[in-house]
Design a protein around this motif. Structure first.
Motif, PDB file in Angstrom:
ATOM      1  N   VAL A 142      33.484  42.205  52.155  1.00 46.66           N
ATOM      2  CA  VAL A 142      33.244  40.843  52.615  1.00 46.66           C
ATOM      3  C   VAL A 142      34.201  39.846  53.091  1.00 46.66           C
ATOM      4  CG1 VAL A 142      31.887  38.677  51.871  1.00 46.66           C
ATOM      5  CG2 VAL A 142      30.920  41.073  51.408  1.00 46.66           C
ATOM      6  N   CYS A 143      35.153  39.834  52.174  1.00 46.35           N
ATOM      7  CA  CYS A 143      36.502  38.942  52.214  1.00 46.35           C
ATOM      8  C   CYS A 143      37.297  39.379  53.584  1.00 46.35           C
ATOM      9  CB  CYS A 143      37.593  39.082  51.080  1.00 46.35           C
ATOM     10  SG  CYS A 143      36.801  38.024  49.602  1.00 46.35           S
ATOM     11  N   GLY A 144      37.404  40.768  53.553  1.00 41.17           N
ATOM     12  CA  GLY A 144      38.263  41.391  54.825  1.00 41.17           C
ATOM     13  C   GLY A 144      37.437  40.995  56.180  1.00 41.17           C
ATOM     14  N   ALA A 145      36.124  41.273  56.164  1.00 37.84           N
ATOM     15  CA  ALA A 145      35.633  41.000  57.295  1.00 37.84           C
ATOM     16  C   ALA A 145      35.549  39.502  57.921  1.00 37.84           C
ATOM     17  CB  ALA A 145      33.972  41.163  57.185  1.00 37.84           C
ATOM     18  N   HIS A 146      35.758  38.498  56.806  1.00 39.88           N
ATOM     19  CA  HIS A 146      35.795  37.123  57.404  1.00 39.88           C
ATOM     20  C   HIS A 146      36.974  36.371  56.858  1.00 39.88           C
ATOM     21  CE1 HIS A 146      31.358  37.501  58.078  1.00 39.88           C
ATOM     22  NE2 HIS A 146      31.438  37.894  57.142  1.00 39.88           N
ATOM     23  N   ASP A 147      38.140  37.015  56.487  1.00 44.39           N
ATOM     24  CA  ASP A 147      39.453  36.584  56.265  1.00 44.39           C
ATOM     25  C   ASP A 147      39.323  35.191  55.374  1.00 44.39           C
ATOM     26  OD1 ASP A 147      42.126  36.413  56.161  1.00 44.39           O
ATOM     27  OD2 ASP A 147      42.189  35.209  58.172  1.00 44.39           O
ATOM     28  N   VAL A 148      38.606  35.403  54.095  1.00 45.30           N
ATOM     29  CA  VAL A 148      38.556  34.347  53.164  1.00 45.30           C
ATOM     30  C   VAL A 148      38.766  34.756  51.943  1.00 45.30           C
ATOM     31  CG1 VAL A 148      36.307  33.657  54.272  1.00 45.30           C
ATOM     32  CG2 VAL A 148      36.130  35.127  52.514  1.00 45.30           C
ATOM     33  N   PRO A 149      39.379  33.912  51.053  1.00 43.61           N
ATOM     34  CA  PRO A 149      39.851  34.219  49.732  1.00 43.61           C
ATOM     35  C   PRO A 149      38.854  34.449  48.608  1.00 43.61           C
ATOM     36  CG  PRO A 149      39.763  31.959  49.888  1.00 43.61           C
ATOM     37  CD  PRO A 149      39.539  32.393  51.276  1.00 43.61           C
ATOM     38  N   ALA A 150      39.104  35.224  47.497  1.00 39.30           N
ATOM     39  CA  ALA A 150      37.979  35.319  46.512  1.00 39.30           C
ATOM     40  C   ALA A 150      38.765  34.641  45.237  1.00 39.30           C
ATOM     41  CB  ALA A 150      38.075  36.898  45.981  1.00 39.30           C
ATOM     42  N   TRP A 151      37.822  33.873  44.601  1.00 36.23           N
ATOM     43  CA  TRP A 151      38.082  33.214  43.321  1.00 36.23           C
ATOM     44  C   TRP A 151      37.450  33.710  41.990  1.00 36.23           C
ATOM     45  CZ3 TRP A 151      40.546  28.246  43.567  1.00 36.23           C
ATOM     46  CH2 TRP A 151      40.799  27.728  44.739  1.00 36.23           C
ATOM     47  N   ILE A 152      38.411  34.114  41.006  1.00 37.94           N
ATOM     48  CA  ILE A 152      38.079  34.726  39.823  1.00 37.94           C
ATOM     49  C   ILE A 152      38.800  34.195  38.889  1.00 37.94           C
ATOM     50  CG2 ILE A 152      39.541  36.488  40.190  1.00 37.94           C
ATOM     51  CD1 ILE A 152      37.016  38.373  38.984  1.00 37.94           C
ATOM     52  N   HIS A 153      38.064  34.256  37.567  1.00 40.56           N
ATOM     53  CA  HIS A 153      38.717  33.806  36.452  1.00 40.56           C
ATOM     54  C   HIS A 153      40.098  34.745  35.975  1.00 40.56           C
ATOM     55  CE1 HIS A 153      40.040  32.692  32.111  1.00 40.56           C
ATOM     56  NE2 HIS A 153      39.575  31.618  32.449  1.00 40.56           N
ATOM     57  N   PRO A 154      41.177  34.251  35.568  1.00 36.97           N
ATOM     58  CA  PRO A 154      42.360  35.389  35.401  1.00 36.97           C
ATOM     59  C   PRO A 154      42.007  36.508  34.316  1.00 36.97           C
ATOM     60  CG  PRO A 154      42.977  33.346  34.602  1.00 36.97           C
ATOM     61  CD  PRO A 154      41.799  33.059  35.237  1.00 36.97           C
ATOM     62  N   SER A 155      41.202  36.266  33.383  1.00 41.09           N
ATOM     63  CA  SER A 155      40.879  37.122  32.524  1.00 41.09           C
ATOM     64  C   SER A 155      40.197  38.390  32.987  1.00 41.09           C
ATOM     65  CB  SER A 155      40.172  36.317  31.138  1.00 41.09           C
ATOM     66  OG  SER A 155      40.925  35.591  30.599  1.00 41.09           O
ATOM     67  N   ASP A 156      39.332  38.046  34.068  1.00 37.06           N
ATOM     68  CA  ASP A 156      38.562  39.142  34.506  1.00 37.06           C
ATOM     69  C   ASP A 156      39.085  39.750  35.847  1.00 37.06           C
ATOM     70  OD1 ASP A 156      36.781  38.872  32.529  1.00 37.06           O
ATOM     71  OD2 ASP A 156      35.060  38.429  33.777  1.00 37.06           O
ATOM     72  N   ARG A 157      40.449  39.332  36.223  1.00 35.52           N
ATOM     73  CA  ARG A 157      40.843  39.699  37.614  1.00 35.52           C
ATOM     74  C   ARG A 157      41.114  41.212  37.488  1.00 35.52           C
ATOM     75  NH1 ARG A 157      45.721  36.714  41.037  1.00 35.52           N
ATOM     76  NH2 ARG A 157      45.865  38.346  42.516  1.00 35.52           N
ATOM     77  N   TYR A 158      41.483  41.900  36.543  1.00 37.11           N
ATOM     78  CA  TYR A 158      41.863  43.234  36.322  1.00 37.11           C
ATOM     79  C   TYR A 158      40.614  44.203  36.854  1.00 37.11           C
ATOM     80  CZ  TYR A 158      39.381  43.993  31.848  1.00 37.11           C
ATOM     81  OH  TYR A 158      38.394  44.094  31.018  1.00 37.11           O
ATOM     82  N   MET A 159      39.381  43.580  36.510  1.00 41.20           N
ATOM     83  CA  MET A 159      38.025  44.525  36.684  1.00 41.20           C
ATOM     84  C   MET A 159      37.971  44.632  38.209  1.00 41.20           C
ATOM     85  SD  MET A 159      35.493  42.650  34.098  1.00 41.20           S
ATOM     86  CE  MET A 159      35.771  42.017  32.482  1.00 41.20           C
ATOM     87  N   MET A 160      38.331  43.834  39.098  1.00 42.00           N
ATOM     88  CA  MET A 160      38.124  44.445  40.544  1.00 42.00           C
ATOM     89  C   MET A 160      38.961  45.586  40.969  1.00 42.00           C
ATOM     90  SD  MET A 160      38.176  40.800  42.755  1.00 42.00           S
ATOM     91  CE  MET A 160      39.949  40.206  42.145  1.00 42.00           C
ATOM     92  N   SER A 161      40.139  45.958  40.126  1.00 40.05           N
ATOM     93  CA  SER A 161      40.862  47.161  40.241  1.00 40.05           C
ATOM     94  C   SER A 161      40.394  48.392  39.350  1.00 40.05           C
ATOM     95  CB  SER A 161      42.392  46.892  40.116  1.00 40.05           C
ATOM     96  OG  SER A 161      42.805  45.945  41.476  1.00 40.05           O
ATOM     97  N   ASP A 162      40.000  47.911  38.418  1.00 42.32           N
ATOM     98  CA  ASP A 162      39.696  48.786  37.451  1.00 42.32           C
ATOM     99  C   ASP A 162      38.176  48.721  36.754  1.00 42.32           C
ATOM    100  OD1 ASP A 162      39.926  50.970  35.619  1.00 42.32           O
ATOM    101  OD2 ASP A 162      41.766  50.304  34.748  1.00 42.32           O
ATOM    102  N   PRO A 163      37.291  48.930  37.383  1.00 41.50           N
ATOM    103  CA  PRO A 163      35.989  48.392  37.112  1.00 41.50           C
ATOM    104  C   PRO A 163      35.564  49.381  35.743  1.00 41.50           C
ATOM    105  CG  PRO A 163      35.781  49.692  39.106  1.00 41.50           C
ATOM    106  CD  PRO A 163      37.230  49.392  38.764  1.00 41.50           C
ATOM    107  N   GLU A 164      35.876  50.763  35.846  1.00 39.70           N
ATOM    108  CA  GLU A 164      35.494  51.575  34.523  1.00 39.70           C
ATOM    109  C   GLU A 164      36.152  51.218  33.205  1.00 39.70           C
ATOM    110  OE1 GLU A 164      36.093  55.694  35.619  1.00 39.70           O
ATOM    111  OE2 GLU A 164      34.668  55.688  36.958  1.00 39.70           O
ATOM    112  N   LYS A 165      37.335  50.313  33.290  1.00 40.62           N
ATOM    113  CA  LYS A 165      37.869  49.982  31.888  1.00 40.62           C
ATOM    114  C   LYS A 165      37.091  48.870  31.563  1.00 40.62           C
ATOM    115  CE  LYS A 165      42.126  48.076  30.041  1.00 40.62           C
ATOM    116  NZ  LYS A 165      43.719  47.686  30.724  1.00 40.62           N
ATOM    117  N   ALA A 166      36.774  48.249  32.529  1.00 36.81           N
ATOM    118  CA  ALA A 166      35.850  46.764  32.112  1.00 36.81           C
ATOM    119  C   ALA A 166      34.622  47.188  31.647  1.00 36.81           C
ATOM    120  CB  ALA A 166      35.384  45.979  33.528  1.00 36.81           C
ATOM    121  N   LEU A 167      34.151  48.363  31.780  1.00 32.90           N
ATOM    122  CA  LEU A 167      32.916  49.075  31.226  1.00 32.90           C
ATOM    123  C   LEU A 167      33.130  49.761  30.120  1.00 32.90           C
ATOM    124  CD1 LEU A 167      30.738  49.714  34.318  1.00 32.90           C
ATOM    125  CD2 LEU A 167      30.630  47.486  32.941  1.00 32.90           C
TER     126      LEU A 167
END
Length: 235
Positions: A69-94
């Motif tokens: 979604v961000c790539g298609a529209h060239d927009v930023p994503a906002w997230i709290h820093p404590s959860d940022r790692y989950m975008m790259s490592d979703p299995e660790k988050a679960l």
């Protein structure tokens, strides 16, 4: 104001598009698993132009479509820093594998432009104002977004997986903590007006007044009695 929402993917996660009106800029909240097509259809239907994606927390059911979604529209994503790692490592988050067939459908990683949310921040996006409240309990980096009351609509509260109609988010995954959940409910939810509309990460909309009267967790927090033995929801 225009708020268009739809449940997406295997977990039925609510994705919202918020704009001052049809034909204007918008903000996308929580584009989760298999949400990209629904986002594009909603953008076309209401002639909207996205300017940002904002995320209530980092679980894969809320962020799985952030990269496309961000790539298609060239927009930023906002997230709290404590959860940022989950975008790259979703299995660790679960704390477990979410399954190879499902993982094969996902674009894991961060979009090109990631910006960090902080407690008490005021985001002014697409001509709209969002007040950010850090609300840990479901995850360490869970946040909520509140929009102020206006002449034609009551205040709107995007609660993520903090508060649902009749329930709250689960706390048994990595980063979850029931004591933090109860503190967040007391600090973030209880001060809100009864007329505040609650748009949560899963399930139907409700109001703070309805939840204050019927939600066992919010009732117990208000009474200072701790956590009830009641079902919780979310991934």
């Amino acid at each position: 104001m225009l708020i268009a929402g739809f449940p997406a993917g295997a977990w039925g996660t609510n994705c919202y598009l918020v704009a001052p009106a049809a034909g204007e800029e918008c903000v996308i909240i929580d584009p989760g698993h298999q949400a990209a097509q629904g986002v594009e259809e909603t953008l076309r239907k209401h002639r909207l132009k996205p300017v940002a994606v904002v995320l209530t927390h980092g679980h894969i059911d809320h962020v799985a479509s952030v990269v496309p979604v961000c790539g298609a529209h060239d927009v930023p994503a906002w997230i709290h820093p404590s959860d940022r790692y989950m975008m790259s490592d979703p299995e660790k988050a679960l704390g477990r594998s979410i399954g190879m067939p499902l993982m094969g459908e996902l674009t894991v990683g961060e979009p090109d432009d990631v910006r960090e949310l902080s407690d008490g921040a005021a985001l002014n996006l697409a001509g709209l104002e969002f007040s950010v409240a850090h609300a840990p309990g479901h995850t360490k980096g869970s946040v909520t977004f509140r929009m102020p009351e206006s002449a034609d609509v009551p205040s709107v509260f995007f609660s993520g997986d903090l508060l649902f109609a009749g329930s709250v988010g689960r706390t048994d995954l990595p980063g979850g903590d029931m004591d933090e959940m109860l503190e967040s409910l007391a600090r973030v939810c209880l001060p809100l007006d009864n007329s505040t509309v609650v748009l949560s990460g899963h399930g139907p909309q409700t109001t703070i007044g309805q939840e204050r009267a019927t939600n066992p967790y919010l009732r117990q927090v208000a009474a200072g009695l701790g956590s009830p033995d009641a079902p919780r929801r979310g991934m």
